[in-house]
Design an enzyme around this catalytic site. Structure first.
Site, PDB file in Angstrom:
ATOM      1  N   ARG A 179       0.835  -1.203   0.000  1.00 17.80           N
ATOM      2  CA  ARG A 179       0.000   0.000   0.000  1.00 17.80           C
ATOM      3  C   ARG A 179       0.868   1.251   0.000  1.00 17.80           C
ATOM      4  O   ARG A 179       1.869   1.338   0.716  1.00 17.80           O
ATOM      5  CB  ARG A 179      -0.923   0.019   1.226  1.00 17.80           C
ATOM      6  N   ASP A 180       0.451   2.250  -0.781  1.00 18.72           N
ATOM      7  CA  ASP A 180       1.119   3.550  -0.781  1.00 18.72           C
ATOM      8  C   ASP A 180       0.911   4.211   0.576  1.00 18.72           C
ATOM      9  O   ASP A 180      -0.191   4.192   1.118  1.00 18.72           O
ATOM     10  CB  ASP A 180       0.566   4.423  -1.919  1.00 18.72           C
ATOM     11  N   ASN A 198       5.020   6.949 -13.189  1.00 24.80           N
ATOM     12  CA  ASN A 198       5.652   8.254 -13.295  1.00 24.80           C
ATOM     13  C   ASN A 198       7.112   8.086 -13.670  1.00 24.80           C
ATOM     14  O   ASN A 198       7.800   7.232 -13.111  1.00 24.80           O
ATOM     15  CB  ASN A 198       5.562   8.997 -11.954  1.00 24.80           C
ATOM     16  N   GLU A 245       9.023  10.064  -7.503  1.00 21.06           N
ATOM     17  CA  GLU A 245       9.704  10.443  -6.260  1.00 21.06           C
ATOM     18  C   GLU A 245      10.734   9.408  -5.831  1.00 21.06           C
ATOM     19  O   GLU A 245      11.773   9.760  -5.293  1.00 21.06           O
ATOM     20  CB  GLU A 245       8.678  10.681  -5.146  1.00 21.06           C
ATOM     21  N   VAL A 246      10.433   8.141  -6.064  1.00 17.07           N
ATOM     22  CA  VAL A 246      11.392   7.075  -5.737  1.00 17.07           C
ATOM     23  C   VAL A 246      11.908   6.511  -7.054  1.00 17.07           C
ATOM     24  O   VAL A 246      11.120   6.094  -7.906  1.00 17.07           O
ATOM     25  CB  VAL A 246      10.722   5.965  -4.895  1.00 17.07           C
ATOM     26  N   HIS A 303       7.926   1.844 -10.364  1.00 13.22           N
ATOM     27  CA  HIS A 303       6.751   1.349  -9.640  1.00 13.22           C
ATOM     28  C   HIS A 303       5.479   1.721 -10.390  1.00 13.22           C
ATOM     29  O   HIS A 303       5.391   2.768 -11.021  1.00 13.22           O
ATOM     30  CB  HIS A 303       6.705   1.863  -8.200  1.00 13.22           C
ATOM     31  N   HIS A 336       1.544   2.499  -9.967  1.00 11.65           N
ATOM     32  CA  HIS A 336       0.470   2.877  -9.050  1.00 11.65           C
ATOM     33  C   HIS A 336      -0.835   2.251  -9.511  1.00 11.65           C
ATOM     34  O   HIS A 336      -1.180   2.344 -10.702  1.00 11.65           O
ATOM     35  CB  HIS A 336       0.268   4.393  -9.038  1.00 11.65           C
TER      36      HIS A 336
END
Lengths: 113, 113
Positions: A28-29, A86, A94-95, A99, A101
């Site tokens: 989970r985010d 992204n 951001e990371v 990944h 989402h």
């Protein structure tokens, strides 16, 4: 390797894990943007989607089908959901560990950010 | 088959095509939400991402790498971009033929819709 997602994949940092196999981990985010907001990562450290190689194709395909499985298990199959990757600053990454989402549980708006 | 994206893939409806091969077609979105807004579709009619089968994995992986190639050719490699797949109503899917949105040329916001 000072990558937070590598450490989650290795179990060195805790996360709310929903799936783990040799190639993919889902959790989970921490800052959910929808009632269901999951992240799916390859265990292999791939910085951005631009770094994908032909040898990654099969795992990337499986990553999408894992998103399907998770969407079903979260009750999103009928109403649907949105998948987002992204890439770098304009994408909002951001990371720097690739990944996917998965967002659902509410109608997602357009444009997508 | 009364699917607008199948007809674009078959060349029966015109579109601003950027790439075409046996498995994948890319073209510009008619209602762009960013300076660069492309769609990438499999030529095979797959209604939603929920309909993916294991045999589709390799093409889905290649679809992501085609997005990379197009992002590079559109000058998005340095600043980045966002990839989006909408599934059904909550995802905002309008055409029921699986498609990957590639958006770039501006900072994309969060949440993604």
């Amino acid at each position: 390797m000072d990558c937070i997602f590598c450490k989650i994949a290795a179990g060195e940092i805790s996360a709310d894990i929903l799936h783990r196999d040799a190639d993919l981990v889902a959790f989970r985010d921490l800052r959910p943007q929808a009632p269901v907001h999951l992240l799916i990562i390859p265990t292999k450290h791939i910085e951005t989607v631009l770094d994908l190689q032909p040898g990654d194709d099969a795992v990337m395909g499986r990553m999408l089908r894992l998103a399907d499985d998770l969407a079903r298990s979260q009750g999103l199959e009928e109403k649907g959901f949105r998948l987002v990757i992204n890439c770098k600053a304009h994408g909002g990454q951001e990371v720097y560990h690739l990944h996917l989402h998965l967002l659902g549980g509410r109608p997602m708006h357009w444009p997508p950010g």
